[in-house]
Design an enzyme around this catalytic site. Sequence first.
Site, short mmCIF file in Angstrom:
data_model
loop_
_atom_site.label_atom_id
_atom_site.label_comp_id
_atom_site.label_asym_id
_atom_site.label_seq_id
_atom_site.Cartn_x
_atom_site.Cartn_y
_atom_site.Cartn_z
N LYS A 166 -2.41 22.89 -2.92
CA LYS A 166 -1.73 22.26 -4.38
C LYS A 166 -0.33 23.03 -4.40
CE LYS A 166 -1.19 21.67 -9.02
NZ LYS A 166 -1.37 22.32 -10.38
N GLY A 227 -0.44 23.48 -20.15
CA GLY A 227 -1.08 24.20 -21.21
C GLY A 227 -0.53 23.65 -22.64
N ALA A 253 -1.29 18.42 -15.83
CA ALA A 253 -0.66 19.10 -16.80
C ALA A 253 -0.50 18.21 -18.25
CB ALA A 253 0.62 19.95 -16.48
N GLY A 254 -0.87 18.94 -19.31
CA GLY A 254 -0.45 18.25 -20.64
C GLY A 254 -1.81 17.58 -21.30
N ASN A 275 -6.95 22.01 -16.78
CA ASN A 275 -7.72 23.24 -17.05
C ASN A 275 -7.74 23.78 -18.43
OD1 ASN A 275 -6.91 26.65 -15.47
ND2 ASN A 275 -8.38 26.04 -17.00
N THR A 276 -6.46 23.93 -19.17
CA THR A 276 -6.55 24.50 -20.51
C THR A 276 -7.55 23.55 -21.47
OG1 THR A 276 -4.51 25.47 -20.28
CG2 THR A 276 -5.15 25.49 -22.52
#
Length: 323
Positions: A166, A227, A253-254, A275-276
């Site tokens: 990635k 995040g 993301a987001g 992830n977050t």
Amino acid sequence: MIAVIVNGETRRTAAATVAALVRELELDPAKVAVERNGTIAPRSTLEAAALVEGDALEIVHFVGGGDHGDSWSVAGRTFRSRLIVGTGKYKDFAQNAAALAASGAEIVTVAVRRVNVSDPKAPMLTDFIDPRTITYLPNTAGCFTAEEAIRTLRLAREAGGWDLVKLEVLGEARTLYPDMRETLTATEVLASEGFLPMVYCTDDPIAAKQLESAGAVAVMPLGAPIGSGLGIQNRVTIRLIVEGASVPVLVDAGVGTASDAAVAMELGCTGVLMNTAIAEAKDPIRMARAMKLAVEAGREAYLAGRMATRKYADPSSPLAGLI
């Protein structure tokens, strides 16, 4: 004892008939099909069909769907789960591994960092998440130039032999938005060196096509800043990227909660990376399960085809015949 070839492998057997051999393999002759020396052997003849030295047999039976359900592929590798999860921000590796199991994900992103030489026996991610059963996707988190990213992934390939990677090249620390000029340069170099880069990018259909032309095996437009948990901010451009791409498109993301993941899948994305949203949930394990279900539900809704939107109400029950 004679030697026969069964499904491409030589096997010594004392079985006198094809049916006896099938039973020796702990199979039911009534539930398999047999090809013998290139010719189909009718099931009714298996009990009487004598085996001879050198017979070549193909024995088959029915299994669940040949494509393992609604699978997807990237760079020739096939996966069932459309959810990719990260490995940062968890309280420890054990929690990370538990969340991964709950999510059903088959790919995890991993950052490449220096070994702690002062404590070389400290626990490592590989002690908890086995790279032989879960696909590691080394990423270039924290890299702000193409040179840094390329160097990082060269080290990753040396460390684990990974070529599916990635790529992200950030433009600034405040927004963590990608620097597309540096990202495009890194993509071209990595592809020329045999890497298979899945590339984090802006939600720009033109940039996505440029990355694809440069050698990206998947494009990964952001839904919102990394995040942030803001969810997908521009559904229009994500949909345009999906419509124009010939490689997998994964929102990266987001995502903040399950409904965000479902939206990404309803737009036709191949998958979602997060992830977050899991790691910082009050209950990461439960959130991981929620994300798994959301991705599956969103995909089902996309395949089902949503109803058309209308400006005005349209009653479900007929108005004719009212009392």
